[in-house]
Scaffold this active site. Structure first.
Site, mmCIF file in Angstrom:
data_model
loop_
_atom_site.group_PDB
_atom_site.id
_atom_site.type_symbol
_atom_site.label_atom_id
_atom_site.label_comp_id
_atom_site.label_asym_id
_atom_site.label_seq_id
_atom_site.Cartn_x
_atom_site.Cartn_y
_atom_site.Cartn_z
ATOM 1 N N SER A 190 115.568 24.100 27.628
ATOM 2 C CA SER A 190 116.439 25.051 28.312
ATOM 3 C C SER A 190 116.021 25.187 29.771
ATOM 4 O O SER A 190 116.028 24.192 30.495
ATOM 5 C CB SER A 190 116.423 26.399 27.579
ATOM 6 N N HIS A 217 120.324 23.489 27.138
ATOM 7 C CA HIS A 217 121.228 24.607 27.399
ATOM 8 C C HIS A 217 121.813 24.441 28.802
ATOM 9 O O HIS A 217 121.094 24.534 29.798
ATOM 10 C CB HIS A 217 120.480 25.942 27.309
ATOM 11 N N ASP A 315 115.655 29.789 20.542
ATOM 12 C CA ASP A 315 116.524 28.751 19.980
ATOM 13 C C ASP A 315 115.674 27.533 19.618
ATOM 14 O O ASP A 315 114.853 27.080 20.415
ATOM 15 C CB ASP A 315 117.607 28.364 20.984
#
Length: 374
Positions: A190, A217, A315
């Site tokens: 991310s 992401h 996540d």
């Protein structure tokens, strides 16, 4: 840089956007508005004068590109972080990837809305998340600096630098060397991901014998530019995943921004196909690492090597548990080399990591696991 208040300069050619960004900054605890600038020249003068901790920088300024401003900031050796604001055109997407490679902390997509209030609401969540990720990153790195200069024991210092809590173990002996063979590599990443991925894949010096699937992401429209950037720097077969693609050894697939990616069984025995969906976000993310890993655990017939790298939040944690239950091999990036040590920390604290590696060691680990493929 102040250890408590993030003094921020807002640079945008639009008076309206400067107002919107300034208002959002004032809603974030620990942030102070130091000033505003309408173009690159004034911005650079104010950076030298004000020495802000953070610069919010529009990429498409009227007198120069945001990338040029960023490069001059680096030449000043100014100890400030930069979050860039970018439009969604192909040219701006590529420019934004270059800005991240040049040292920008993160980027936020400038929304297109009819009213000021609509623009603010569309921007609010992602913008605040980016600033809060920076605040968390600075907090963690300050704690590492304190640990490094304290009178702690060597083991205590190492634990603080790795951000591995007391009592948490990393099991390096869970797998023998011959048992580290994998048939698929998945990377979840991310904040800080684009430059980290470019560094990792540009360091890979041999063909990969397994497919690699990346969930970064990232907003819609930017994933294609990221795939292009990694491909150009590495020479590997890197592409944005498309619905119906067959999973093939040696190919690197990047989940498209704004949608989920999953793996399903193909029509031929042992084959696997990539599918794109627009299911609701998971962990406030789309694409989501957990979403992909759930499909991998359910449908992939081989063994999986999972790399959880820099990023805020958790996540990938639920998916890592599934990969561990299926006998997979899990690597977490260490705190010292992460831009934000959130997702890897969650995996380490859950005692799911077989290895904790620096960013510089991840390419060789990918090659090692790929080299041992059947």
């Amino acid at each position: 840089m102040s250890s408590h208040v993030l003094r921020t300069l807002v640079v945008d050619s639009s008076l309206v956007f400067r107002k919107i960004i300034s208002d959002l900054l004032l809603e974030i605890e620990g942030v102070e508005l130091a000033g505003q600038a309408p173009n690159g020249k004034i911005a650079l003068n104010k950076i030298l004068d004000l020495r802000p901790d953070l610069v919010i920088l529009e990429m498409n300024l009227q007198d120069m590109s945001g990338l040029e401003v960023l490069r001059q900031i680096r030449e000043f050796k100014c100890d400030c972080r930069v979050i860039v604001l970018s439009g969604a055109s192909p040219n701006m997407s590529l420019l934004t990837m270059k800005a991240l490679s040049a040292g920008a902390f993160e980027f936020v997509l400038k929304p297109a809305a009819e009213t000021i209030e609509d623009t603010k609401q569309l921007l609010k969540s992602e913008f605040k998340l980016a600033v809060q990720a920076l605040i968390e990153s600075l907090r963690i790195h300050r704690s590492m600096d304190i640990a490094g200069t304290s009178g702690s024991s060597g083991l205590a210092k190492k634990a603080a630098v790795d951000n591995i809590p007391a009592g948490v173990s990393v099991d390096h002996s869970r797998h023998s060397a011959s048992d580290k063979r994998v048939d698929l590599i998945v990377i979840g990443i991310s904040t800080g991901g684009p430059p980290a991925l470019a560094e990792v894949f540009s360091a890979i010096r041999e063909p990969l014998r397994v497919p690699v699937v990346i969930v970064q992401h990232i907003p819609q429209f930017f994933s294609e530019a990221l795939a292009t950037s990694i491909r150009e720097r590495s020479g590997l077969w890197v592409e944005e995943a498309r619905d119906g693609m067959l999973l093939e050894p040696g190919h690197v697939y990047l989940a498209p921004g704004g949608g989920h990616l999953k793996i399903v069984r193909g029509s031929n025995a042992g084959s696997h196909v990539l599918r794109l969906t627009h299911d609701k976000p998971e962990n406030n993310c789309r694409p989501s690492i957990d979403y992909l890993l759930r499909s991998v655990a359910a449908n992939f017939s081989g063994r999986v090597g999972l790399f959880i790298m820099t990023g805020m939040g958790t996540d990938g944690l639920a998916g890592a548990r599934l990969i561990r239950s299926a006998g997979g091999y899990i690597v977490a990036q260490d705190a010292q080399s992460c831009v934000v040590y959130g997702m890897p920390r969650a995996v380490v604290e859950a005692e799911l990591a077989d290895e904790v590696l620096s960013l510089g060691a991840i390419a060789s680990a990918i090659q090692r696991l790929s080299r041992q493929a059947s």
